[in-house]
Write a protein that holds these residues in place. Structure first.
Motif: not given
Length: 325
Positions: A88, A93, A98, A101, A214, A218
């Motif tokens: 990441l 994130v 941000w 996420a 991902e 996250a």
């Protein structure tokens, strides 16, 4: 010769050498890839099917919904942290950023988990595996039509209708407050809300082109700072529960569901394609029905069996049909 080579590259090989060269790499290991994909898809379905039973067992062990959620995200966070540190950028994130996420974490983070496990306090394990997975494609189609203007094709529309009919029949006894299912309607409504949250998550993740692995990393890592807030707002009983029960929930909910099932399903998609991989999802209710009977002694009524069969049939029809007219 240039035109023949161009046609071969487009998937229309000319006779002779071009044809052998074109097809031999793809035919090298088709059977092995196919069976590995089937094994990964079946493994993910098995894990998700047993998850409802493990969640239901937490009730018997004296764990609260907050307890299970805390154990799940702590365990998953610890397992995924080393991989997230390497993958990441920016941490934690990744390419989502941000804002996106945090939105996805709000949809499938600790409070989502608390609703899911909380439903198990009221309804049998099978209800979770029929209602939520069954209504997720229905809610997704409704939201896609409402937000993006995507109209489901006739086949998918028919499948969604069969799902709704099956879920309604399945929940008939719970909604009618049958003596065999006291209070189960509360759990069923919680499972409906899970379908709404998951459908919203799926549509946003698709629109943003989010990578499944991902996203999982996250959302799990961003969930950890929210756990103290959950502990303040909801009952926590971890100090009074036996260690084997705590280890079971941490390992199964956090490591096996949070990490292993995601990896297996991602591999199934890579090996089989998204359409074929999704066809393993209707196996989840059957796995839950069998494991719930063997491990918890929970028996489905004839009405629930009929509703489950309809919902599974609808899922298969919907998944095999065109999504847009």
């Amino acid at each position: 010769m240039r035109s023949n080579g161009r046609r071969a590259h487009r998937g229309h090989p000319s006779p002779g050498k071009h044809r052998v060269t074109q097809t031999s790499p793809t035919l090298a290991r088709p059977a092995g890839r196919l069976w590995l994909g089937f094994a990964c898809g079946a493994g993910a379905a098995l894990i998700w099917g047993v998850q409802a039973v493990v969640s239901r067992q937490s009730v018997a062990d004296g764990l609260t919904a907050a307890d299970v959620s805390i154990l799940r995200f702590l365990a998953a966070g610890l397992v995924l942290l080393p991989f997230a540190l390497r993958r990441l950028r920016p941490f934690p994130v990744g390419r989502l950023g941000w804002k996106r996420a945090l939105i996805l974490t709000a949809l499938i983070g600790p409070f989502y988990s608390a609703i899911l496990v909380g439903g198990a306090h009221f309804a049998p394990a099978l209800h979770s595996s029929v209602i939520s997975p069954g209504l997720i494609p229905v809610c997704t189609a409704l939201f896609a039509w409402w937000v993006f203007g995507e109209k489901p094709g006739p086949g998918r529309l028919a499948g969604l209708g069969v799902i709704v009919l099956g879920v309604a029949l399945f929940s008939l006894e719970a909604l009618g407050s049958a003596p065999a299912r006291p209070g189960a309607w509360i759990g069923d409504l919680l499972f409906v809300s899970i379908a709404v949250l998951w459908a919203s998550f799926g549509l946003l993740a698709r629109r943003w082109g989010a990578d499944a692995i991902e996203v999982t990393m996250a959302t799990c890592l961003l969930s950890v700072p929210l756990l103290p807030v959950m502990a303040l707002l909801m009952p926590v009983n971890l100090a009074h529960v036996a260690w084997p029960a705590i280890v079971l929930q941490a390992l199964y909910q956090g490591v096996i569901v949070g990490a292993a099932a995601l990896f297996l399903y991602a591999q199934a998609i890579a090996l089989l394609g998204a359409g074929r991989a999704a066809l393993f999802l209707p196996l989840v209710p059957g796995v839950t029905a069998l494991s719930g009977f063997l491990l918890l002694g929970e028996r489905a009524s004839m009405t629930e069996i009929a509703g489950m069969a309809l919902a599974i049939a609808g899922m298969v029809i919907a998944l095999r049909s065109r999504s847009v007219a």
